[in-house]
Design a protein around this motif. Structure first.
Motif, PDB file in Angstrom:
ATOM      1  N   ILE A 114     -57.245  20.259  -5.648  1.00 34.84           N
ATOM      2  CA  ILE A 114     -58.423  20.650  -6.409  1.00 34.84           C
ATOM      3  C   ILE A 114     -58.956  21.970  -5.874  1.00 34.84           C
ATOM      4  CG2 ILE A 114     -60.853  20.096  -6.848  1.00 34.84           C
ATOM      5  CD1 ILE A 114     -60.078  17.177  -7.030  1.00 34.84           C
ATOM      6  N   HIS A 115     -59.205  22.912  -6.766  1.00 35.16           N
ATOM      7  CA  HIS A 115     -59.865  24.168  -6.426  1.00 35.16           C
ATOM      8  C   HIS A 115     -61.191  24.200  -7.173  1.00 35.16           C
ATOM      9  CE1 HIS A 115     -56.432  25.986  -4.352  1.00 35.16           C
ATOM     10  NE2 HIS A 115     -55.659  25.545  -5.326  1.00 35.16           N
ATOM     11  N   ASP A 116     -62.256  23.769  -6.532  1.00 30.56           N
ATOM     12  CA  ASP A 116     -63.550  23.712  -7.209  1.00 30.56           C
ATOM     13  C   ASP A 116     -64.593  24.618  -6.565  1.00 30.56           C
ATOM     14  OD1 ASP A 116     -63.862  22.258  -4.887  1.00 30.56           O
ATOM     15  OD2 ASP A 116     -64.964  20.607  -5.809  1.00 30.56           O
ATOM     16  N   SER A 117     -64.155  25.504  -5.688  1.00 30.37           N
ATOM     17  CA  SER A 117     -65.065  26.426  -5.034  1.00 30.37           C
ATOM     18  C   SER A 117     -65.298  27.648  -5.922  1.00 30.37           C
ATOM     19  CB  SER A 117     -64.489  26.879  -3.686  1.00 30.37           C
ATOM     20  OG  SER A 117     -65.155  28.019  -3.202  1.00 30.37           O
ATOM     21  N   ARG A 118     -66.557  27.966  -6.167  1.00 29.16           N
ATOM     22  CA  ARG A 118     -66.866  29.144  -6.986  1.00 29.16           C
ATOM     23  C   ARG A 118     -66.370  30.423  -6.310  1.00 29.16           C
ATOM     24  NH1 ARG A 118     -70.129  30.632 -11.388  1.00 29.16           N
ATOM     25  NH2 ARG A 118     -70.820  28.511 -11.729  1.00 29.16           N
ATOM     26  N   ALA A 119     -66.363  30.428  -4.982  1.00 27.96           N
ATOM     27  CA  ALA A 119     -65.857  31.599  -4.275  1.00 27.96           C
ATOM     28  C   ALA A 119     -64.378  31.834  -4.588  1.00 27.96           C
ATOM     29  CB  ALA A 119     -66.055  31.434  -2.774  1.00 27.96           C
ATOM     30  N   GLU A 120     -63.623  30.749  -4.710  1.00 23.51           N
ATOM     31  CA  GLU A 120     -62.209  30.853  -5.078  1.00 23.51           C
ATOM     32  C   GLU A 120     -62.024  31.145  -6.562  1.00 23.51           C
ATOM     33  OE1 GLU A 120     -58.998  28.241  -2.813  1.00 23.51           O
ATOM     34  OE2 GLU A 120     -60.585  27.002  -3.672  1.00 23.51           O
ATOM     35  N   SER A 125     -52.600  28.107  -8.898  1.00 20.55           N
ATOM     36  CA  SER A 125     -52.360  26.660  -8.909  1.00 20.55           C
ATOM     37  C   SER A 125     -50.970  26.338  -9.445  1.00 20.55           C
ATOM     38  CB  SER A 125     -53.414  25.950  -9.760  1.00 20.55           C
ATOM     39  OG  SER A 125     -54.692  26.044  -9.179  1.00 20.55           O
ATOM     40  N   ILE A 126     -50.552  27.067 -10.448  1.00 22.53           N
ATOM     41  CA  ILE A 126     -49.215  26.858 -11.000  1.00 22.53           C
ATOM     42  C   ILE A 126     -48.150  27.258  -9.992  1.00 22.53           C
ATOM     43  CG2 ILE A 126     -47.596  27.626 -12.791  1.00 22.53           C
ATOM     44  CD1 ILE A 126     -50.035  27.955 -14.645  1.00 22.53           C
ATOM     45  N   LEU A 127     -48.372  28.347  -9.304  1.00 24.75           N
ATOM     46  CA  LEU A 127     -47.378  28.855  -8.358  1.00 24.75           C
ATOM     47  C   LEU A 127     -47.269  27.998  -7.098  1.00 24.75           C
ATOM     48  CD1 LEU A 127     -48.096  32.694  -8.636  1.00 24.75           C
ATOM     49  CD2 LEU A 127     -46.326  31.349  -9.801  1.00 24.75           C
ATOM     50  N   GLU A 128     -48.367  27.323  -6.715  1.00 27.25           N
ATOM     51  CA  GLU A 128     -48.356  26.525  -5.487  1.00 27.25           C
ATOM     52  C   GLU A 128     -47.949  25.073  -5.726  1.00 27.25           C
ATOM     53  OE1 GLU A 128     -52.375  26.601  -3.990  1.00 27.25           O
ATOM     54  OE2 GLU A 128     -53.044  24.981  -5.333  1.00 27.25           O
ATOM     55  N   ARG A 129     -47.634  24.706  -6.962  1.00 27.56           N
ATOM     56  CA  ARG A 129     -47.337  23.314  -7.301  1.00 27.56           C
ATOM     57  C   ARG A 129     -46.036  22.843  -6.636  1.00 27.56           C
ATOM     58  NH1 ARG A 129     -44.644  26.306 -11.035  1.00 27.56           N
ATOM     59  NH2 ARG A 129     -42.741  25.414 -11.958  1.00 27.56           N
ATOM     60  N   ASP A 130     -45.838  21.559  -6.642  1.00 27.34           N
ATOM     61  CA  ASP A 130     -44.567  20.960  -6.220  1.00 27.34           C
ATOM     62  C   ASP A 130     -43.573  21.131  -7.366  1.00 27.34           C
ATOM     63  OD1 ASP A 130     -42.419  19.347  -5.570  1.00 27.34           O
ATOM     64  OD2 ASP A 130     -43.636  17.673  -4.858  1.00 27.34           O
ATOM     65  N   ARG A 131     -42.608  22.019  -7.191  1.00 25.66           N
ATOM     66  CA  ARG A 131     -41.674  22.330  -8.270  1.00 25.66           C
ATOM     67  C   ARG A 131     -40.668  21.221  -8.534  1.00 25.66           C
ATOM     68  NH1 ARG A 131     -43.460  27.249  -6.734  1.00 25.66           N
ATOM     69  NH2 ARG A 131     -43.449  28.932  -8.290  1.00 25.66           N
ATOM     70  N   GLY A 132     -40.654  20.205  -7.723  1.00 26.23           N
ATOM     71  CA  GLY A 132     -39.753  19.082  -7.953  1.00 26.23           C
ATOM     72  C   GLY A 132     -40.326  18.031  -8.880  1.00 26.23           C
ATOM     73  N   LYS A 133     -41.552  18.282  -9.376  1.00 24.14           N
ATOM     74  CA  LYS A 133     -42.204  17.295 -10.234  1.00 24.14           C
ATOM     75  C   LYS A 133     -42.712  17.951 -11.512  1.00 24.14           C
ATOM     76  CE  LYS A 133     -44.075  14.503  -6.394  1.00 24.14           C
ATOM     77  NZ  LYS A 133     -45.342  13.970  -5.807  1.00 24.14           N
ATOM     78  N   PRO A 134     -42.818  17.184 -12.594  1.00 26.59           N
ATOM     79  CA  PRO A 134     -43.568  17.688 -13.752  1.00 26.59           C
ATOM     80  C   PRO A 134     -45.035  17.823 -13.341  1.00 26.59           C
ATOM     81  CG  PRO A 134     -43.107  15.353 -14.018  1.00 26.59           C
ATOM     82  CD  PRO A 134     -42.362  15.794 -12.780  1.00 26.59           C
ATOM     83  N   PHE A 135     -45.816  18.563 -14.091  1.00 22.90           N
ATOM     84  CA  PHE A 135     -47.194  18.797 -13.658  1.00 22.90           C
ATOM     85  C   PHE A 135     -48.203  18.533 -14.759  1.00 22.90           C
ATOM     86  CE2 PHE A 135     -45.472  23.048 -14.810  1.00 22.90           C
ATOM     87  CZ  PHE A 135     -46.347  23.408 -15.832  1.00 22.90           C
ATOM     88  N   PHE A 136     -49.416  18.193 -14.306  1.00 18.91           N
ATOM     89  CA  PHE A 136     -50.596  18.125 -15.160  1.00 18.91           C
ATOM     90  C   PHE A 136     -51.685  18.958 -14.495  1.00 18.91           C
ATOM     91  CE2 PHE A 136     -54.855  16.186 -15.621  1.00 18.91           C
ATOM     92  CZ  PHE A 136     -55.083  16.519 -16.946  1.00 18.91           C
ATOM     93  N   PHE A 137     -52.258  19.901 -15.259  1.00 16.46           N
ATOM     94  CA  PHE A 137     -53.359  20.706 -14.747  1.00 16.46           C
ATOM     95  C   PHE A 137     -54.580  20.575 -15.655  1.00 16.46           C
ATOM     96  CE2 PHE A 137     -49.908  23.190 -12.651  1.00 16.46           C
ATOM     97  CZ  PHE A 137     -50.382  23.088 -11.347  1.00 16.46           C
ATOM     98  N   TRP A 138     -55.723  20.458 -15.010  1.00 18.42           N
ATOM     99  CA  TRP A 138     -57.025  20.453 -15.681  1.00 18.42           C
ATOM    100  C   TRP A 138     -57.684  21.778 -15.314  1.00 18.42           C
ATOM    101  CZ3 TRP A 138     -59.779  17.056 -18.820  1.00 18.42           C
ATOM    102  CH2 TRP A 138     -61.177  17.162 -18.845  1.00 18.42           C
ATOM    103  N   PHE A 139     -57.594  22.756 -16.222  1.00 16.75           N
ATOM    104  CA  PHE A 139     -58.120  24.094 -15.977  1.00 16.75           C
ATOM    105  C   PHE A 139     -59.460  24.228 -16.695  1.00 16.75           C
ATOM    106  CE2 PHE A 139     -53.672  26.087 -15.182  1.00 16.75           C
ATOM    107  CZ  PHE A 139     -53.722  25.668 -13.858  1.00 16.75           C
ATOM    108  N   THR A 162     -50.457  16.725  -9.907  1.00 16.87           N
ATOM    109  CA  THR A 162     -51.697  16.863 -10.658  1.00 16.87           C
ATOM    110  C   THR A 162     -52.628  17.834  -9.948  1.00 16.87           C
ATOM    111  OG1 THR A 162     -52.629  14.929  -9.511  1.00 16.87           O
ATOM    112  CG2 THR A 162     -51.537  14.543 -11.623  1.00 16.87           C
ATOM    113  N   GLY A 163     -53.130  18.825 -10.680  1.00 19.57           N
ATOM    114  CA  GLY A 163     -53.989  19.835 -10.082  1.00 19.57           C
ATOM    115  C   GLY A 163     -55.180  20.177 -10.958  1.00 19.57           C
ATOM    116  N   GLN A 164     -56.210  20.661 -10.317  1.00 19.47           N
ATOM    117  CA  GLN A 164     -57.427  21.086 -11.001  1.00 19.47           C
ATOM    118  C   GLN A 164     -57.860  22.422 -10.437  1.00 19.47           C
ATOM    119  OE1 GLN A 164     -60.582  21.563  -9.565  1.00 19.47           O
ATOM    120  NE2 GLN A 164     -61.847  21.743 -11.392  1.00 19.47           N
ATOM    121  N   ALA A 165     -58.414  23.282 -11.304  1.00 20.92           N
ATOM    122  CA  ALA A 165     -58.977  24.547 -10.846  1.00 20.92           C
ATOM    123  C   ALA A 165     -60.107  24.944 -11.785  1.00 20.92           C
ATOM    124  CB  ALA A 165     -57.913  25.637 -10.798  1.00 20.92           C
TER     125      ALA A 165
END
Length: 496
Positions: A151-157, A169-183, A132-135
Motif C-alpha cells: 500500500i502506498h497511501d502517503s501523500r508525500a509519495e 507500483s506496477i514496476l515493483e510488483r511480483d512478476r510471477g503473479k497476476p496482479f490487482f491494483f486499486w489506483f 494486490t497493490g494500492q496507491a
C-alpha cells in the motif's frame, strides 16, 4: 479410459501411452500460470475523487480534456447507468471494495471504517494467488488493508493528485503473479492546487451547469476542477504506456470510475444523478464487447464481477451480483433497481433512494433541513455566487434547491425527461402507481438489509451557510444507521 483419447489400445502400446501421459503431466506441472498475455487476467481499478458521470469527454463533456479515458471508452465498454451506493468518499469506496451497502459495512458515515474484516476484491484475489497493490488515497480504515500486499497511501509519495506511485507500483510488483491494483486519485477533490495542468481549461470556454450561477468566479472554479481531471487522465495514460512496455496490456482489465459527484453545490453528497451516477468504463482489449451499455448496474456489483472474471470465489458477504455477462452482451437486462443512501457527511442527513433506468425515488427522513452539500463545496466560489444571487433574489428552481427548507419528504423524477431532476412528480396523479411501487421496493430493501432511522443521528459539524466548524458538535458522533440492528451481519442481495 485412454481409449477415449487415443482410440483402441493393444498390449504393445499401452505402456507407451501411459508413459506419454505421465511425461505430459510432468511438463504441464512445470508451466507457470502467466500474468502476461493469455494467462490469468490482471485488473486495475482507477477511482477518481469527486467527479460526476458527465465530466469526461466520452460522456459528452466538450470542454474537459480526457483523451486517454476517451480512448479506453472508444475501444471498451461505456456504461450509462452505473449508480453508486452513496455520494460520499469513504463510505462509497468501502462499499465498492467490499460489495456491500454502506449501512451494512458498519461505516455508513464519512471518515468511519468497518469493524468487521469483510472479504474484499483484494483479499479474495490475494487468496487466488494475485499480487494486490494500492496507491493513492486510502480513506478506508485498518481492516481492509489486510487484502493488499503493498500500500502506498502517503501523500508525500503520491503527490498532489495522488497518482505518482501508480507506475512505480506496477514496476515493483511480483512478476510471477497476476496482479490487482486499486489506483485511487485525490483528483479532483478540493482545494484545487497549482499543478502543471493549471490553465489547461479556460474559464471563458466553460459551460456552467444550470444548477450554478453563470459568472466569472463559478467559471474559474469549474476550469480548475477540469484541470485536475486532466491530471487524472494523464496518469492513466502513463499506466497504459507502462502496461504495454511490460507486455501485460492485452491481458489487463481496466475500470475507470469515481466515488461520488463533483464537489459543487447540488452534486456531491446528493442522490440526484449529478451526485450518485458515476462514469464507468471497462476496457479489456480483444476479450469483451465494445460500445455502450444502458443496463443498470450498482457499484456493489463491481466486486463480484471482478472475482467472477478472475475465476475467484465470491464470498457470501457480497451484496451485489456479477455483471460479467454484460461484458460480452452489453444490451442484456441486468438490474431492475439500484439503491443508494445519504448519511452524515459534514452535516446531519438520512436519505434513501431507489433508481430504475427511468425513475428516481428519494425518501428524506430529515426534510426539515436544507441539503446544501458538503463543507468543502460551501467554501467555494460557486457556492458564494449562489449565496450572493440568492440574497438579491432571482435564482432558478434548480439553483435555489440547495437553500430549500423544509424539503419534500418524498421526491420522484422521470430521468429521461428531467435530466437534472428538478420536476418532482410526487403530487402528479399520473405517476401515482410508480410512486407506490418504488416506495414499497425501497421499504422492502431497508427492512431486508436492516437499515434504520436513528433518532440520535450525528449532528452538523459545520455550518450550512459557509462550512465553518461548529465547536459544540465537532467530532461528536451520534448513532449510525444499521449500528443497533446488526446490519453488518446481513448479506441480502436485492434489486434484480
Amino acid at each position: 479410459m485412454l481409449e477415449g483419447f487415443m482410440g483402441p489400445l493393444n498390449r504393445n502400446n499401452t505402456v507407451a501411452a501411459w508413459l506419454c501421459f505421465l511425461f505430459m503431466g510432468m511438463v504441464f506441472a512445470q508451466v507457470p500460470k502467466k500474468s502476461g498475455q493469455g494467462g490469468m487476467p490482471n485488473v486495475i481499478v482507477f477511482i477518481a475523487d469527486d467527479i460526476s458521470w458527465n465530466d469526461f469527454g466520452c460522456y459528452g463533456n466538450p470542454f474537459v480534456e480526457t483523451p486517454h479515458i476517451d480512448s479506453l471508452a472508444a475501444h471498451g465498454l461505456r456504461f450509462n447507468n452505473a449508480v453508486l451506493t452513496t455520494s460520499s468518499c469513504s463510505p462509497s469506496r468501502i462499499s465498492i471494495l467490499t460489495g456491500r451497502y454502506p449501512h451494512n459495512t458498519g461505516a455508513a458515515e464519512l471518515h468511519t471504517e468497518p469493524k468487521v474484516a469483510f472479504g474484499s476484491i483484494a483479499s479474495e484475489l490475494k487468496k487466488k494467488g494475485y499480487y494486490t497493490g494500492q496507491a493513492g488515497k486510502w480513506h478506508m480504515g485498518t481492516l481492509l488493508r489486510q487484502g493488499f500486499d503493498k500500500i502506498h497511501d502517503s501523500r508525500a509519495e503520491n503527490g498532489d493528485g495522488g497518482e505518482e506511485m501508480w507506475v512505480p507500483s506496477i514496476l515493483e510488483r511480483d512478476r510471477g503473479k497476476p496482479f490487482f491494483f486499486w489506483f485511487a486519485a485525490y483528483d479532483a477533490h478540493r482545494p484545487w492546487g497549482v499543478n502543471r495542468f493549471s490553465g489547461t481549461h479556460r474559464p471563458e470556454d466553460v459551460v456552467v451547469p444550470p444548477t450554478l450561477v453563470d459568472d466569472g468566479p463559478t467559471r474559474g472554479d469549474l476550469a480548475k476542477y477540469y484541470d485536475e481531471i486532466k491530471r487524472f487522465d494523464t496518469h492513466i495514460g502513463k499506466v497504459i504506456t507502462t502496461l504495454k512496455k511490460e507486455g501485460v496490456y492485452e491481458n489487463t482489465l481496466l475500470v475507470v470510475m469515481a466515488d461520488n459527484g463533483r464537489p459543487f453545490p447540488r452534486d456531491k453528497t446528493r442522490l440526484y444523478d449529478s451526485g450518485i451516477r458515476t462514469p464507468f468504463i471497462v476496457h479489456w482489449p480483444g476479450r469483451m464487447a465494445t460500445g455502450t451499455s444502458q443496463s443498470l448496474i450498482s457499484s456493489v456489483d463491481l466486486a463480484p464481477t471482478i472475482l467472477d472474471v478472475c475465476d475467484a470465489a465470491i464470498p457470501e458477504s457480497f451484496q451485489g451480483r456479477s455483471f460479467k455477462e454484460l461484458l460480452f452482451r452489453p444490451h442484456t437486462n441486468f438490474r431492475r433497481y439500484a439503491f443508494a443512501e445519504h448519511n452524515w457527511h459534514d452535516h446531519e442527513a438520512h436519505e434513501r433512494m431507489v433508481r430504475t433506468t427511468d425513475f428516481v425515488y428519494i425518501l428524506n427522513s430529515r426534510p426539515e433541513l436544507p441539503n446544501q452539500g458538503p463543507a468543502d463545496a460551501l467554501d467555494s466560489p460557486a457556492f458564494k455566487s449562489l449565496q450572493a444571487k440568492n440574497d438579491k433574489g432571482g435564482l432558478t428552481k434548480a439553483q435555489y434547491d440547495v437553500f430549500l427548507a423544509p424539503r419534500p419528504k418524498e421526491e420522484l423524477f422521470y430521468i429521461k425527461g428531467d435530466v437534472l431532476q428538478v420536476q418532482n412528480l410526487i403530487g402528479n396523479e399520473e405517476f401515482g402507481q410508480v410512486r407506490g411501487k418504488l416506495r414499497k421496493v425501497l421499504a422492502d430493501w431497508m427492512r431486508e438489509t436492516r437499515d434504520n432511522i436513528p433518532d440520535g443521528l450525528t449532528k452538523d459539524w459545520y455550518t450550512r451557510d459557509g462550512g465553518k466548524k461548529i465547536d459544540g458538535n465537532f467530532q461528536i458522533r451520534g448513532e449510525m444507521p444499521g449500528a443497533s440492528t446488526g446490519a453488518e451481519k446481513v448479506n441480502v442481495i436485492s434489486g434484480f
